[in-house]
Design a protein around this motif. Structure first.
Motif, PDB file in Angstrom:
ATOM      1  N   VAL A  29      11.308  -7.866  -0.710  1.00 44.57           N
ATOM      2  CA  VAL A  29      11.717  -7.741  -2.113  1.00 44.57           C
ATOM      3  C   VAL A  29      10.545  -7.234  -2.946  1.00 44.57           C
ATOM      4  O   VAL A  29      10.700  -6.343  -3.792  1.00 44.57           O
ATOM      5  N   GLY A  30       9.365  -7.786  -2.710  1.00 39.64           N
ATOM      6  CA  GLY A  30       8.178  -7.344  -3.438  1.00 39.64           C
ATOM      7  C   GLY A  30       7.886  -5.872  -3.203  1.00 39.64           C
ATOM      8  O   GLY A  30       7.553  -5.132  -4.136  1.00 39.64           O
ATOM      9  N   ALA A  31       8.022  -5.421  -1.959  1.00 42.88           N
ATOM     10  CA  ALA A  31       7.792  -4.010  -1.640  1.00 42.88           C
ATOM     11  C   ALA A  31       8.841  -3.123  -2.306  1.00 42.88           C
ATOM     12  O   ALA A  31       8.516  -2.041  -2.815  1.00 42.88           O
ATOM     13  N   ALA A  32      10.088  -3.576  -2.318  1.00 42.65           N
ATOM     14  CA  ALA A  32      11.147  -2.800  -2.977  1.00 42.65           C
ATOM     15  C   ALA A  32      10.871  -2.678  -4.469  1.00 42.65           C
ATOM     16  O   ALA A  32      11.016  -1.595  -5.049  1.00 42.65           O
ATOM     17  N   ASN A  33      10.450  -3.767  -5.091  1.00 40.33           N
ATOM     18  CA  ASN A  33      10.142  -3.755  -6.519  1.00 40.33           C
ATOM     19  C   ASN A  33       8.935  -2.873  -6.825  1.00 40.33           C
ATOM     20  O   ASN A  33       8.937  -2.120  -7.797  1.00 40.33           O
ATOM     21  N   ARG A  34       7.916  -2.966  -5.990  1.00 42.70           N
ATOM     22  CA  ARG A  34       6.718  -2.138  -6.194  1.00 42.70           C
ATOM     23  C   ARG A  34       7.048  -0.661  -6.016  1.00 42.70           C
ATOM     24  O   ARG A  34       6.605   0.182  -6.798  1.00 42.70           O
ATOM     25  N   ALA A  81       9.941   0.792  -6.461  1.00 42.96           N
ATOM     26  CA  ALA A  81      10.738   1.214  -7.620  1.00 42.96           C
ATOM     27  C   ALA A  81       9.860   1.416  -8.852  1.00 42.96           C
ATOM     28  O   ALA A  81      10.052   2.373  -9.607  1.00 42.96           O
ATOM     29  N   ALA A  82       8.869   0.552  -9.037  1.00 39.52           N
ATOM     30  CA  ALA A  82       7.972   0.667 -10.182  1.00 39.52           C
ATOM     31  C   ALA A  82       7.137   1.946 -10.129  1.00 39.52           C
ATOM     32  O   ALA A  82       6.682   2.434 -11.159  1.00 39.52           O
ATOM     33  N   HIS A  83       6.952   2.476  -8.932  1.00 43.49           N
ATOM     34  CA  HIS A  83       6.165   3.696  -8.744  1.00 43.49           C
ATOM     35  C   HIS A  83       7.048   4.920  -8.498  1.00 43.49           C
ATOM     36  O   HIS A  83       6.557   5.961  -8.081  1.00 43.49           O
ATOM     37  N   GLY A  84       8.356   4.778  -8.716  1.00 43.99           N
ATOM     38  CA  GLY A  84       9.263   5.904  -8.559  1.00 43.99           C
ATOM     39  C   GLY A  84       9.769   6.117  -7.144  1.00 43.99           C
ATOM     40  O   GLY A  84      10.388   7.129  -6.844  1.00 43.99           O
ATOM     41  N   GLY A  85       9.527   5.173  -6.264  1.00 40.59           N
ATOM     42  CA  GLY A  85       9.976   5.276  -4.875  1.00 40.59           C
ATOM     43  C   GLY A  85      11.091   4.298  -4.576  1.00 40.59           C
ATOM     44  O   GLY A  85      11.751   3.777  -5.483  1.00 40.59           O
ATOM     45  N   SER A  86      11.284   4.020  -3.303  1.00 40.25           N
ATOM     46  CA  SER A  86      12.321   3.087  -2.882  1.00 40.25           C
ATOM     47  C   SER A  86      11.995   2.570  -1.486  1.00 40.25           C
ATOM     48  O   SER A  86      11.234   3.198  -0.754  1.00 40.25           O
ATOM     49  N   LEU A  87      12.563   1.422  -1.155  1.00 39.57           N
ATOM     50  CA  LEU A  87      12.429   0.846   0.177  1.00 39.57           C
ATOM     51  C   LEU A  87      13.785   0.875   0.850  1.00 39.57           C
ATOM     52  O   LEU A  87      14.792   0.508   0.238  1.00 39.57           O
ATOM     53  N   HIS A  88      13.805   1.317   2.101  1.00 42.47           N
ATOM     54  CA  HIS A  88      15.010   1.361   2.918  1.00 42.47           C
ATOM     55  C   HIS A  88      14.692   0.634   4.220  1.00 42.47           C
ATOM     56  O   HIS A  88      13.551   0.677   4.685  1.00 42.47           O
ATOM     57  N   VAL A  89      15.689  -0.016   4.795  1.00 38.41           N
ATOM     58  CA  VAL A  89      15.478  -0.771   6.029  1.00 38.41           C
ATOM     59  C   VAL A  89      16.415  -0.260   7.111  1.00 38.41           C
ATOM     60  O   VAL A  89      17.591   0.003   6.855  1.00 38.41           O
ATOM     61  N   ALA A  90      15.866  -0.142   8.318  1.00 37.78           N
ATOM     62  CA  ALA A  90      16.665   0.195   9.496  1.00 37.78           C
ATOM     63  C   ALA A  90      16.619  -0.995  10.440  1.00 37.78           C
ATOM     64  O   ALA A  90      15.543  -1.480  10.786  1.00 37.78           O
ATOM     65  N   CYS A  91      17.801  -1.489  10.825  1.00 36.84           N
ATOM     66  CA  CYS A  91      17.867  -2.613  11.759  1.00 36.84           C
ATOM     67  C   CYS A  91      19.295  -2.764  12.275  1.00 36.84           C
ATOM     68  O   CYS A  91      20.230  -2.834  11.479  1.00 36.84           O
ATOM     69  N   ALA A  92      19.430  -2.836  13.579  1.00 41.17           N
ATOM     70  CA  ALA A  92      20.746  -3.031  14.184  1.00 41.17           C
ATOM     71  C   ALA A  92      20.995  -4.481  14.583  1.00 41.17           C
ATOM     72  O   ALA A  92      22.119  -4.845  14.922  1.00 41.17           O
ATOM     73  N   GLU A 125       0.834  -1.204   0.000  1.00 44.13           N
ATOM     74  CA  GLU A 125       0.000   0.000   0.000  1.00 44.13           C
ATOM     75  C   GLU A 125       0.870   1.256   0.000  1.00 44.13           C
ATOM     76  O   GLU A 125       0.641   2.178  -0.779  1.00 44.13           O
ATOM     77  N   LEU A 126       1.841   1.282   0.884  1.00 43.62           N
ATOM     78  CA  LEU A 126       2.702   2.465   1.010  1.00 43.62           C
ATOM     79  C   LEU A 126       3.666   2.589  -0.168  1.00 43.62           C
ATOM     80  O   LEU A 126       3.944   3.696  -0.627  1.00 43.62           O
ATOM     81  N   ALA A 127       4.156   1.465  -0.667  1.00 44.04           N
ATOM     82  CA  ALA A 127       5.103   1.493  -1.783  1.00 44.04           C
ATOM     83  C   ALA A 127       4.447   2.031  -3.053  1.00 44.04           C
ATOM     84  O   ALA A 127       5.106   2.657  -3.878  1.00 44.04           O
ATOM     85  N   ALA A 128       3.151   1.821  -3.199  1.00 45.75           N
ATOM     86  CA  ALA A 128       2.434   2.288  -4.387  1.00 45.75           C
ATOM     87  C   ALA A 128       2.338   3.806  -4.430  1.00 45.75           C
ATOM     88  O   ALA A 128       2.031   4.374  -5.474  1.00 45.75           O
TER      89      ALA A 128
END
Length: 121
Positions: A65-70, A72-83, A38-41
Motif C-alpha cells: 500500500v505504501g509503495a502504491a501511494n508513493r 501515485a504521489a510521483h505520477g506512477g502506479s504499482l501493479h501486481v502479478a500473482c497467480a 526507491e523504484l516508486a519514487a
C-alpha cells in the motif's frame, strides 16, 4: 515466520519489475518497503511479481500500500502479478485489489500497461 525473502529488480519492456520470493512478514517487510519505495519514487509504473511469495502478513500488505501511494504521489502506479490463489484471495478480502491492479501473470500485467498506454518513461 523465519523464511528468507529474496528481492530482485530488473526492467522488462521498459518497466521496472520487482520479483519477490519467500515470506513477507514483520521481519522482512521493511526490506521490501525500501526497495519498492526507491523504484516508486521514479514516477514510473512498477510491477511487483509476487508469484513466488508463499506468505504475506499485514506488514507486507502495508508495504505494498505504501509503495502504491508513493508511486501515485510521483505520477506512477504499482501493479501486481500473482497467480497464487491464497495471495489473490487476500488481495480481494482486504480490498487491496481495488487499489492495486492484480494480474495473474507478468505478461498480463505488462500487457495491461501497454494497453492502457502507460509509458515506461
Amino acid at each position: 515466520m523465519g523464511e528468507a525473502l529474496t528481492i530482485e529488480a530488473r526492467y522488462e519492456r521498459g518497466y521496472p519489475v520487482v520479483t519477490v520470493a519467500g515470506e513477507i512478514d514483520i521481519a522482512t517487510a521493511a526490506r521490501l518497503r525500501e526497495r519498492l519505495s526507491e523504484l516508486a519514487a521514479g514516477g514510473r509504473p512498477l510491477v511487483a511479481d509476487l508469484d513466488q511469495v508463499r506468505f504475506i502478513d499485514s506488514a507486507g500488505l502495508a508495504a505494498l500500500v505504501g509503495a502504491a501511494n508513493r508511486a501515485a504521489a510521483h505520477g506512477g502506479s504499482l501493479h501486481v502479478a500473482c497467480a497464487r490463489p491464497q495471495i489473490r484471495q487476500l488481495f480481494r478480502l482486504t480490498g487491496l485489489d481495488r487499489q492495486v491492479p492484480l494480474a495473474r501473470t507478468m505478461d498480463e500485467a505488462l500487457e495491461a500497461l501497454v494497453a492502457a498506454r502507460i509509458t515506461p518513461r
